[in-house]
Motif scaffolding. Structure first.
Motif, short mmCIF file in Angstrom:
data_model
loop_
_atom_site.label_atom_id
_atom_site.label_comp_id
_atom_site.label_asym_id
_atom_site.label_seq_id
_atom_site.Cartn_x
_atom_site.Cartn_y
_atom_site.Cartn_z
N ALA A 1 59.30 69.12 148.51
CA ALA A 1 58.30 68.52 149.39
C ALA A 1 57.18 69.51 149.70
CB ALA A 1 58.97 68.05 150.69
N TYR B 1 55.05 69.84 146.59
CA TYR B 1 54.24 68.63 146.35
C TYR B 1 53.04 68.58 147.28
CZ TYR B 1 53.01 63.70 145.87
OH TYR B 1 52.33 62.54 145.66
N ARG B 2 53.23 69.00 148.53
CA ARG B 2 52.15 68.92 149.52
C ARG B 2 51.18 70.08 149.44
NH1 ARG B 2 51.06 64.39 152.35
NH2 ARG B 2 50.42 65.68 154.13
#
Length: 366
Positions: A118, A121-122
């Motif tokens: 996560a 991805y961010r």
């Protein structure tokens, strides 16, 4: 060989008491030392390392002594599991181990991998391992360590321990009926690598089985303490040899270390270091499962903010800071959320089950 008969749970508790301090003295240094095994930026093959004093010293501990504690924990795990007769009640065994081994693995590896993905991805920041745009097999390995080390790479030990616990009833059948045949079969299948990717460290099966054999033979592991000094001398020789001779193969060390470290540690009995090891034992499982990601962050901070600091200084300071931070975090979490924290570390802290040694001992009898 005459084997000790299976013992009841009550007898098991009584039998284990004399070993408690011994296990705690061994488990704490093992799991605290494992942080030095995984210091980022250090080569782990003697043939590729230089010949400075630092590389010889760090190699002695990182490649030799501390890495040799891992098979010792496998030996203790097998000894305690079969000593307690847990292999005779598979349903109970698996139910308990799910709470004490599988749950921590899921929390500290699977959830950590999802968090790392996560973040990547961010933000685009790759934490520990690239998980964006990779194949499904890479995700499977990262989450469960099927054919490669898991995302939180030191937890391959728990991954292998889960497999060994699943095999414990089968091992127990051989140990109680045909121990030599069983040992030969385990050595052939796992020692020679015929199991494929069943275990990440095939030697752990052989050492685990030997621990069970010692248990069912009624052996007193403390009897080896009388050979502590020669064990220490031989251990030092084996830890120094890879660097001195540039040998990458550590097979001999893996199979001999459990029988050398165990008695050698008894030389610390009564010392300040011994007392420290006993006090630290309650933290060491949390240090084991949490040190790698935190150590990666410490290494990132080192490279970003103090790159002029000699790496030799970081090699020592980095793991020490990591361990200190995890001990402090343990205390905070145990104070503010004892029930939840105990659940994620397998009910091993002050607010849950009775504090005991970590890793092998807790894995074997939790």
């Amino acid at each position: 060989m005459q084997h000790a008969p299976p013992i009841t749970p009550g007898q098991a508790d009584e039998t284990r008491q004399p070993y408690r301090a011994t296990h705690r003295r061994a488990a704490a240094p093992a799991h605290l030392g494992i942080a030095f095994v995984h210091v980022p930026g250090q080569l782990d093959q003697p043939s590729m390392m230089g010949s400075t004093w630092f590389e010889y010293v760090s190699g002695f501990f990182q490649i030799g002594l501390f890495r040799g504690t891992v098979p010792m924990l496998s030996l203790i795990a097998g000894f305690l599991l079969f000593r307690a007769g847990l292999d005779l009640a598979p349903a109970k065994l698996y139910r308990k181990k799910f709470k004490t081994i599988v749950v921590p693995f899921l929390v500290f590896n699977v959830l950590l991998a999802l968090l790392g993905a996560a973040i990547q991805y961010r933000t685009g920041f790759v934490f520990m391992r690239n998980l964006v745009g990779v194949e499904a097999r890479d995700w499977i390995n990262a989450l469960f360590g099927v054919k490669a080390v898991p995302f939180n790479y030191p937890l391959y030990f728990l991954r292998d321990l889960i497999v060994l616990i699943a095999l414990a009833p089968l091992f127990g059948w051989f140990l109680r009926r045909r121990p030599i045949v069983g040992l030969l079969a385990v050595a052939l299948v796992f020692g020679c690598g015929f199991d494929g990717f069943f275990l990440r460290r095939d030697s752990s099966a052989v050492v685990f089985y030997l621990g069970g054999w010692l248990a069912l033979a009624g052996s007193d592991l403390r009897a080896a303490d009388r050979y502590a000094l020669p064990a220490l001398l031989l251990l030092c020789l084996l830890c120094a040899a890879p660097m001195a001779l540039r040998i990458d193969d550590n097979t001999f060390l893996v199979y001999s270390a459990p029988f050398l470290i165990w008695p050698a540690v008894s030389l610390l009995q009564g010392s300040a270091l011994w007392g420290w090891a006993l006090r630290m034992s309650k933290y060491s499982f949390f240090v084991f499962v949490g040190h790698a990601p935190l150590l990666e962050l410490v290494y990132l901070g080192y490279r970003t903010f103090v790159p002029s600091l000699p790496y030799a200084a970081f090699w020592f300071v980095g793991p020490v800071l990591t361990i200190a931070a995890l001990v402090a975090l343990y205390r905070v979490l145990m104070r503010v959320a004892p029930r939840a924290f105990n659940a994620v570390i397998g009910a091993r802290g002050e607010g849950g089950a009775r504090p005991v040694a970590v890793g092998a001992e807790r894995a074997a009898k939790a």
